[in-house]
Design a protein around this motif. Structure first.
Motif, short mmCIF file in Angstrom:
data_model
loop_
_atom_site.label_atom_id
_atom_site.label_comp_id
_atom_site.label_asym_id
_atom_site.label_seq_id
_atom_site.Cartn_x
_atom_site.Cartn_y
_atom_site.Cartn_z
N PRO A 80 48.60 77.08 -26.93
CA PRO A 80 49.42 77.65 -27.87
C PRO A 80 49.69 76.68 -28.80
N TYR A 81 49.89 76.87 -30.09
CA TYR A 81 50.24 76.09 -31.19
C TYR A 81 49.41 74.70 -31.12
N PRO A 82 47.96 74.79 -31.08
CA PRO A 82 47.27 73.65 -30.96
C PRO A 82 47.46 72.57 -31.67
N ALA A 83 47.73 72.80 -33.03
CA ALA A 83 48.10 71.86 -33.97
C ALA A 83 49.36 70.88 -33.56
N HIS A 84 50.56 71.85 -33.16
CA HIS A 84 51.66 70.89 -32.91
C HIS A 84 51.37 70.34 -31.70
N PHE A 85 50.69 71.12 -30.71
CA PHE A 85 50.43 70.37 -29.27
C PHE A 85 49.75 68.90 -29.31
N LEU A 142 52.81 67.95 -42.02
CA LEU A 142 53.43 68.60 -43.39
C LEU A 142 53.19 70.00 -43.33
N GLN A 143 54.20 70.67 -43.97
CA GLN A 143 54.10 72.06 -43.99
C GLN A 143 54.72 72.57 -45.40
N CYS A 144 54.25 73.83 -45.83
CA CYS A 144 54.92 74.36 -47.19
C CYS A 144 54.50 73.22 -48.36
N GLU A 153 65.93 71.72 -40.00
CA GLU A 153 64.92 70.51 -40.21
C GLU A 153 63.79 70.88 -40.75
N HIS A 154 63.28 72.18 -40.53
CA HIS A 154 61.90 72.59 -40.81
C HIS A 154 61.89 73.70 -41.94
N ALA A 155 62.74 73.56 -42.86
CA ALA A 155 62.93 74.57 -44.14
C ALA A 155 62.32 74.08 -45.23
N THR A 214 59.26 72.61 -48.09
CA THR A 214 58.41 71.33 -47.72
C THR A 214 58.87 70.48 -46.86
N HIS A 215 58.33 70.24 -45.48
CA HIS A 215 59.09 69.39 -44.78
C HIS A 215 57.94 68.74 -43.57
N PHE A 216 58.12 67.53 -42.91
CA PHE A 216 57.70 66.92 -42.16
C PHE A 216 58.05 67.09 -40.70
N ASP A 217 56.98 67.18 -39.91
CA ASP A 217 57.30 67.30 -38.49
C ASP A 217 57.02 66.05 -37.56
N ALA A 218 57.93 65.50 -36.79
CA ALA A 218 57.84 64.20 -36.04
C ALA A 218 57.20 64.83 -34.47
N ALA A 241 58.42 64.29 -31.61
CA ALA A 241 59.40 64.76 -30.78
C ALA A 241 59.65 66.34 -30.96
N HIS A 242 59.29 66.82 -32.28
CA HIS A 242 59.18 68.16 -32.58
C HIS A 242 58.57 69.09 -31.47
N TRP A 243 57.74 68.49 -30.68
CA TRP A 243 56.82 69.44 -29.50
C TRP A 243 56.95 68.74 -28.25
N ILE A 244 56.85 69.45 -27.18
CA ILE A 244 57.05 69.06 -25.89
C ILE A 244 56.17 67.87 -25.48
N THR A 290 51.14 76.46 -45.59
CA THR A 290 51.67 77.54 -44.90
C THR A 290 52.98 77.15 -44.32
N VAL A 291 53.78 78.00 -43.55
CA VAL A 291 55.11 77.51 -42.99
C VAL A 291 55.11 76.82 -41.74
N GLY A 292 53.45 76.58 -41.02
CA GLY A 292 53.51 75.88 -40.00
C GLY A 292 52.06 75.03 -40.13
N THR A 293 51.74 74.09 -39.32
CA THR A 293 50.81 73.46 -39.14
C THR A 293 49.83 74.34 -38.50
N ASP A 294 50.29 75.32 -37.56
CA ASP A 294 49.49 76.04 -36.87
C ASP A 294 49.32 77.47 -37.79
C1 23J Z 1 58.67 76.01 -33.83
C2 23J Z 1 57.94 76.94 -33.10
C3 23J Z 1 56.80 76.89 -33.53
C4 23J Z 1 56.11 76.57 -34.70
C5 23J Z 1 57.04 75.86 -35.61
C6 23J Z 1 58.54 75.36 -35.02
C7 23J Z 1 56.61 75.43 -37.04
O1 23J Z 1 55.73 75.73 -37.42
C8 23J Z 1 57.44 74.21 -37.45
O2 23J Z 1 58.03 74.34 -38.58
O3 23J Z 1 57.19 73.22 -36.98
S1 23J Z 1 54.73 77.14 -35.39
#
Ligand code: 23J
Ligand code: MN
Length: 266
Positions: free
Chosen positions: A206-211, A221-223, A70-72, A74-78, A80-83, A192-196
């Motif tokens: 850790p991973y402040p943008a995601h969290f 949005l990434q890539c 789901e994260h390959a 150019t992609h969208f993070d919802a 629920a992706h993060w705890i 980049t490949v991550g928002t972080d």
């Molecule tokens: C899982 C764990 C860490 C990260 C990511 C995924 C992503 O960047 C992603 O594609 O959401 S940093």
């Protein structure tokens, strides 16, 4: 109710005063994906296999089977992706309000700073300096972080993997807190490949943008590509993920509607 705003948009598209810019990379098997520390599960790159191409397998038709994380690409993070977003309502790509995926875009261009520093960290002070120059970030904006990292696709510097992990720019907690709590952004997008940042696993948290984004029900949005074709403000972004049941994110086509750059008379 009136149709005038949509008619104005269509007139702008017809006259060329509104341009459509593609912020998407081409999905292909060699497009890089994020590499996490080896103790974690990994992201599967895009795969494609031909089913038929006007041949004995299908004489009049061409089609492929595809698979990917789901994260390959150019992609969208919802959320629920993060705890931090796991218990929010409507936190998956199939549930989120579609109203959320269309909004104003601002482009924070830090490509010059990033050129000399793959570990450049975007802070609240950087965002405030951008606002001093360009005006406040409007509510419900997509904030796009320009690093020119998309131009490194195809080189090892894109993911920037070294013995101590990946090296690519990203925001710290203070920047994302400010954008979410004080500017009410809808999402944060990166090249980049991550928002972080590549080293974001060592940030606090850790991973402040995601969290922080996903804990607040906001999106990533990434890539992204072609951020150098957008104005600092004034574009509209459309970023609608695939409707995957319970999906944490998805590859997608990201489009920007942009006021055309004035043509110099010849
Ligand atoms: C899982 C764990 C860490 C990260 C990511 C995924 C992503 O960047 C992603 O594609 O959401 S940093
Ligand atoms: Mn992702």
């Amino acid at each position: 109710m009136t149709a005038a705003p949509l008619e104005a948009l269509l007139a702008g598209l017809a006259s060329g005063e509104v341009e459509v810019v593609d912020l998407t990379h081409t999905l292909c098997p060699d497009f890089p994906v994020i590499v996490l520390p080896p103790e974690f599960g990994q992201c599967q790159p895009f795969r494609i296999e031909e089913v038929s191409r006007y041949d004995h397998r299908g004489p009049a038709w061409y089609w492929n089977n595809i698979s990917m994380s789901e994260h390959a690409g150019t992609h969208f993070d919802a959320p629920a992706h993060w705890i931090s977003g796991r218990h929010l309502p409507a936190n998956t790509v199939d549930q989120l309000p579609v109203r959320d995926v269309v909004g104003p875009a601002v482009v924070l261009d830090f490509s010059t700073e990033c050129a000399g520093d793959p570990d450049f960290v975007l802070t609240r002070a950087h965002v405030e300096a951008w606002e001093a120059a360009h005006g406040p970030i409007p509510p419900r904006a997509w904030v796009l972080f320009r690093t020119d990292w998309s131009k490194k696709v195809g080189t090892p510097d894109y993911v920037g993997l070294r013995e101590d992990g990946a090296h690519s720019p990203g925001p710290d907690a203070g920047a994302i807190e400010y954008l979410v709590r004080e500017r009410g952004i809808i999402g944060f997008g990166t090249e980049t490949v991550g928002t972080d940042a590549g080293q974001g696993g060592h940030f606090s948290p850790p991973y402040p943008a995601h969290f922080i984004l996903h804990g607040a029900g906001r999106y990533g949005l990434q890539c992204l590509a072609n951020l150098d074709r957008l104005p600092p403000r004034g574009a509209v972004v459309i970023a609608a993920p695939l409707k995957i049941r319970q999906g944490s994110g998805s590859p997608l086509r990201v489009l920007a509607l942009v006021p055309a750059s004035p043509q110099v008379p010849s």
